[in-house]
Design an enzyme around this catalytic site. Structure first.
Site, PDB file in Angstrom:
ATOM      1  N   LYS A 115       0.864  -1.186   0.000  1.00  0.00           N
ATOM      2  CA  LYS A 115       0.000   0.000   0.000  1.00  0.00           C
ATOM      3  C   LYS A 115       0.900   1.235   0.000  1.00  0.00           C
ATOM      4  O   LYS A 115       1.471   1.614   1.019  1.00  0.00           O
ATOM      5  CB  LYS A 115      -0.884  -0.017   1.261  1.00  0.00           C
ATOM      6  N   GLU A 119       9.321   1.151  11.099  1.00  0.00           N
ATOM      7  CA  GLU A 119      10.404   2.122  10.933  1.00  0.00           C
ATOM      8  C   GLU A 119       9.752   3.489  11.063  1.00  0.00           C
ATOM      9  O   GLU A 119       8.997   3.894  10.179  1.00  0.00           O
ATOM     10  CB  GLU A 119      11.056   1.897   9.571  1.00  0.00           C
ATOM     11  N   CYS A 148      13.347  10.358   7.821  1.00  0.00           N
ATOM     12  CA  CYS A 148      13.199   9.912   9.217  1.00  0.00           C
ATOM     13  C   CYS A 148      14.487  10.104  10.001  1.00  0.00           C
ATOM     14  O   CYS A 148      14.459  10.384  11.182  1.00  0.00           O
ATOM     15  CB  CYS A 148      12.742   8.462   9.239  1.00  0.00           C
TER      16      CYS A 148
HETATM   17  P1  NAP Z   1       1.633   8.339   8.064  1.00  0.00           P
HETATM   18  O1  NAP Z   1       0.239   8.700   8.274  1.00  0.00           O
HETATM   19  O2  NAP Z   1       2.327   7.585   9.131  1.00  0.00           O
HETATM   20  O3  NAP Z   1       1.708   7.541   6.669  1.00  0.00           O
HETATM   21  C1  NAP Z   1       2.542   6.466   6.342  1.00  0.00           C
HETATM   22  C2  NAP Z   1       1.759   5.383   5.626  1.00  0.00           C
HETATM   23  O4  NAP Z   1       0.787   4.817   6.514  1.00  0.00           O
HETATM   24  C3  NAP Z   1       0.958   5.879   4.422  1.00  0.00           C
HETATM   25  O5  NAP Z   1       0.913   4.880   3.442  1.00  0.00           O
HETATM   26  C4  NAP Z   1      -0.411   6.098   5.042  1.00  0.00           C
HETATM   27  O6  NAP Z   1      -1.457   6.129   4.115  1.00  0.00           O
HETATM   28  C5  NAP Z   1      -0.517   4.910   5.957  1.00  0.00           C
HETATM   29  N1  NAP Z   1      -1.503   5.043   7.025  1.00  0.00           N
HETATM   30  C6  NAP Z   1      -1.994   6.180   7.578  1.00  0.00           C
HETATM   31  N2  NAP Z   1      -2.887   5.884   8.547  1.00  0.00           N
HETATM   32  C7  NAP Z   1      -2.962   4.540   8.612  1.00  0.00           C
HETATM   33  C8  NAP Z   1      -3.698   3.622   9.413  1.00  0.00           C
HETATM   34  N3  NAP Z   1      -4.547   4.045  10.348  1.00  0.00           N
HETATM   35  N4  NAP Z   1      -3.528   2.302   9.217  1.00  0.00           N
HETATM   36  C9  NAP Z   1      -2.668   1.851   8.290  1.00  0.00           C
HETATM   37  N5  NAP Z   1      -1.951   2.670   7.485  1.00  0.00           N
HETATM   38  C10 NAP Z   1      -2.086   3.994   7.649  1.00  0.00           C
HETATM   39  O7  NAP Z   1       2.493   9.632   7.740  1.00  0.00           O
HETATM   40  P2  NAP Z   1       1.961  11.040   7.152  1.00  0.00           P
HETATM   41  O8  NAP Z   1       0.605  11.362   7.699  1.00  0.00           O
HETATM   42  O9  NAP Z   1       2.132  10.986   5.701  1.00  0.00           O
HETATM   43  O10 NAP Z   1       3.029  12.024   7.773  1.00  0.00           O
HETATM   44  C11 NAP Z   1       2.872  12.495   9.106  1.00  0.00           C
HETATM   45  C12 NAP Z   1       4.187  12.493   9.840  1.00  0.00           C
HETATM   46  O11 NAP Z   1       4.727  11.176   9.877  1.00  0.00           O
HETATM   47  C13 NAP Z   1       5.296  13.306   9.194  1.00  0.00           C
HETATM   48  O12 NAP Z   1       5.204  14.643   9.494  1.00  0.00           O
HETATM   49  C14 NAP Z   1       6.521  12.645   9.766  1.00  0.00           C
HETATM   50  O13 NAP Z   1       6.768  13.165  11.044  1.00  0.00           O
HETATM   51  C15 NAP Z   1       6.130  11.198   9.872  1.00  0.00           C
HETATM   52  N6  NAP Z   1       6.647  10.392   8.724  1.00  0.00           N
HETATM   53  C16 NAP Z   1       7.732   9.607   8.919  1.00  0.00           C
HETATM   54  C17 NAP Z   1       8.241   8.885   7.856  1.00  0.00           C
HETATM   55  C18 NAP Z   1       9.443   8.012   8.007  1.00  0.00           C
HETATM   56  O14 NAP Z   1      10.164   7.788   7.050  1.00  0.00           O
HETATM   57  N7  NAP Z   1       9.678   7.454   9.191  1.00  0.00           N
HETATM   58  C19 NAP Z   1       7.655   8.970   6.600  1.00  0.00           C
HETATM   59  C20 NAP Z   1       6.525   9.763   6.434  1.00  0.00           C
HETATM   60  C21 NAP Z   1       6.037  10.470   7.510  1.00  0.00           C
HETATM   61  P3  NAP Z   1      -1.878   7.591   3.534  1.00  0.00           P
HETATM   62  O15 NAP Z   1      -0.789   7.971   2.651  1.00  0.00           O
HETATM   63  O16 NAP Z   1      -3.141   7.382   2.813  1.00  0.00           O
HETATM   64  O17 NAP Z   1      -2.043   8.477   4.743  1.00  0.00           O
END
Ligand code: NAP
Ligand code: MG
Length: 501
Positions: free
Chosen positions: A198, A273, A307
């Site tokens: 996904k 991660e 990250c």
């Molecule tokens: P996120 O919500 O954690 O998204 C990561 C992945 O998880 C996406 O594919 C997302 O889908 C999915 N997801 C979201 N809610 C979910 C749920 N309830 N169950 C299963 N999967 C789910 O990250 P974001 O909202 O894009 O970013 C928010 C913050 O996360 C950033 O500001 C940053 O601090 C952190 N982040 C960290 C990393 C890393 O490399 N560790 C990467 C991205 C973001 P959708 O795309 O449809 O939401």
């Protein structure tokens, strides 16, 4: 922005136009059981270019039923299909083929990454190369997944088999839309698992192109399934599906907790991660030029949306002012603008949401008494989610900007006195993904490499990631190690066999 020659602008616009054509020709469908199929709901959603705020293309919106279908296909491919049963040499060839297809479409993939994510083209190109390397690396492992023999009783023969887990649900973020496919799919396939992937809603395009490579490489049907869609629907359905044996997730710590919770009823294997607030520690004896450049690279690459970004820069008191001045100068030299233009060294943030969030943190920093040396505001062209590279001084480790993951180009400079203070402050965080030390003192390097509670420690460098070496977090930065040999532990389980002789 008009600091570019007009011919460069024309070239960039032409590349963007061609990229959009490629994007629109991609299937507005899901890859399930070796075929492109419509989402059950018939719904699609649009993906937006962060540099222009223009719609690039529509993609299928997979939901709960589509995830169910994809898991069924992956289950059948694992339980009855050839993938886990074929000669490992043959799986090697499939992984090589995927690497070759990625390399063969290098510029096209880089273009799709920049369109979807907004990172400068040079960084997107590097991402494509690194992803191909990850597949090459795991292609080599398929034939080297060993069990052991153990000296048990004389009348017994005991050995272990290292077997694949089964169906792996893999949920990835938008900051490395192609590289995250390599990190997740590469080792899962090498070990003989099947996959439901996904991608992030902001960056589905590289994943769809990869889906076409999966078919072109001739992987058996159902081995790799790709469901574009939203986290709370498709993602959550995958995380809680009873027929999924393992979930691998990269993203926010908050969603990571939900993934872990969803695994409880079936006690699924989970690897996470997550976020970071990594300390980048600069000692007064370090070479100033490289440490300033390394600190800038650590926090500004990919607009700080990494990250392992070195977001807390600890600088020894004696050099604090000089370092701040030099880092500010470096930040001001960054060319913020159209990521398709060659001279651009920083693009926009991924989305309006991240843009608001990052500027919100800049406000919080000011309110808490930190001082903006440069940036802290919108920059770039009139459209797009551009935030200027930002340097905060007079930061205290207890301020919000030093505690919470910002995921943007925001550096917090924090002074420290000595080695002990550096380790104490560096470790004073809920995270533990990475850390770096800049010094010429080799004994100090070894002491601090042990003292810092982080999954990776860089010395006189930053953000070096190589598929040969494990990557992952201490504390709330995650569970498990990806890349390297360690990743095989995430995608296999061990069976002990006793034979009475
Ligand atoms: P996120 O919500 O954690 O998204 C990561 C992945 O998880 C996406 O594919 C997302 O889908 C999915 N997801 C979201 N809610 C979910 C749920 N309830 N169950 C299963 N999967 C789910 O990250 P974001 O909202 O894009 O970013 C928010 C913050 O996360 C950033 O500001 C940053 O601090 C952190 N982040 C960290 C990393 C890393 O490399 N560790 C990467 C991205 C973001 P959708 O795309 O449809 O939401
Ligand atoms: Mg989210």
């Amino acid at each position: 922005m008009d600091n570019s020659t007009s011919s460069e602008k024309v070239r960039a616009d032409e590349q963007r136009r061609r990229g959009c054509e490629v994007a629109r020709a991609l299937p507005k469908q899901l890859l399930i059981g070796g075929r492109w199929v419509d989402a059950r709901s018939g719904k699609t959603f649009e993906t937006i270019e962060p540099a222009t705020e223009q719609v690039v293309a529509a993609v299928a919106e997979g939901g709960v039923e589509d995830i169910d279908e994809a898991v069924r296909a992956a289950r059948a491919a694992f339980d009855d299909g050839p993938w886990p049963r074929m000669r490992p040499h043959q799986r090697t060839r499939y992984l090589f083929k995927l690497a070759e297809l990625i390399e063969a479409h290098h510029e096209e993939l880089a273009t799709l990454i920049t369109l979807d994510n907004g990172k400068p083209l040079a960084e997107a190109r590097a991402e494509v190369s690194r992803t191909a390397e990850v597949f090459v690396y795991y292609a080599g492992w398929t034939t080297k997944i060993y069990g052991e023999t153990h000296p048990s009783e004389p009348a017994l023969f005991n050995y272990t088999l290292r077997e694949p887990l089964g169906v792996c649900g893999q949920i990835i973020p938008w900051n490395g839309p192609l590289s995250m496919i390599g990190w997740k799919v590469g080792p899962a396939l090498a070990c003989g698992n099947t996959v439901v992937l996904k991608p992030a809603e902001q960056t589905p395009l590289p994943a769809l192109r990869f889906g076409q490579f999966v078919l072109e490489a001739g992987l058996p049907e159902g081995v790799v399934n790709i469901v574009t869609g939203f986290g709370p629907t498709a993602g959550a359905a995958l995380a809680r599906h009873p027929d999924v044996d393992k979930v691998a997730f990269t993203g926010s710590t908050e969603v990571g907790r939900e993934i872990l919770r969803a695994s409880v009823p079936d006690l699924k294997r989970v690897s996470l991660e997550l976020g970071g607030k990594s300390p980048n520690i600069i000692f007064a004896d370090a070479e100033l030029g490289p440490s300033v450049a390394g600190a800038a690279f650590g926090i500004f690459r990919n607009q700080g949306q990494i990250c392992s970004a070195g977001s807390r820069i600890f600088v020894q008191r004696e050099i604090y002012d000089e370092f701040a001045r030099r880092l500010t100068q470096t930040a001001e030299g960054i060319r913020l603008g159209d990521p398709f233009q060659t001279e651009t060294t920083m693009g926009p943030l991924i989305s309006a949401e991240q843009y608001e969030r990052v500027l919100g943190y800049c406000e919080a920093g000011r309110r808490d008494g930190a001082k903006v040396e440069t940036g802290g505001e919108r920059g770039g062209q009139s459209k797009g989610y551009f935030v200027k590279p930002t340097v905060f001084v007079d930061v205290d480790n207890s301020m919000r900007i030093a505690r919470e993951e910002i995921f943007g180009p925001v550096a917090s400079l924090i002074p420290f006195t000595d080695e002990r203070d550096a380790a104490l402050q560096g470790n004073e965080t809920i995270y533990g993904l990475a850390a770096a030390i800049w010094t010429r003192d080799v004994s100090r390097v070894h002491r601090l490499a042990r003292a810092l509670k982080a999954g990776t420690v860089w010395v006189n460098c930053y953000n070096i990631i190589d598929p040969v070496s494990p990557f992952g977090g201490y504390k709330q930065s995650g569970i498990g190690r990806e890349l390297g040999k360690d990743s095989l532990d995430l995608y296999t389980q061990v069976k002990s066999v006793f034979i009475k002789l």
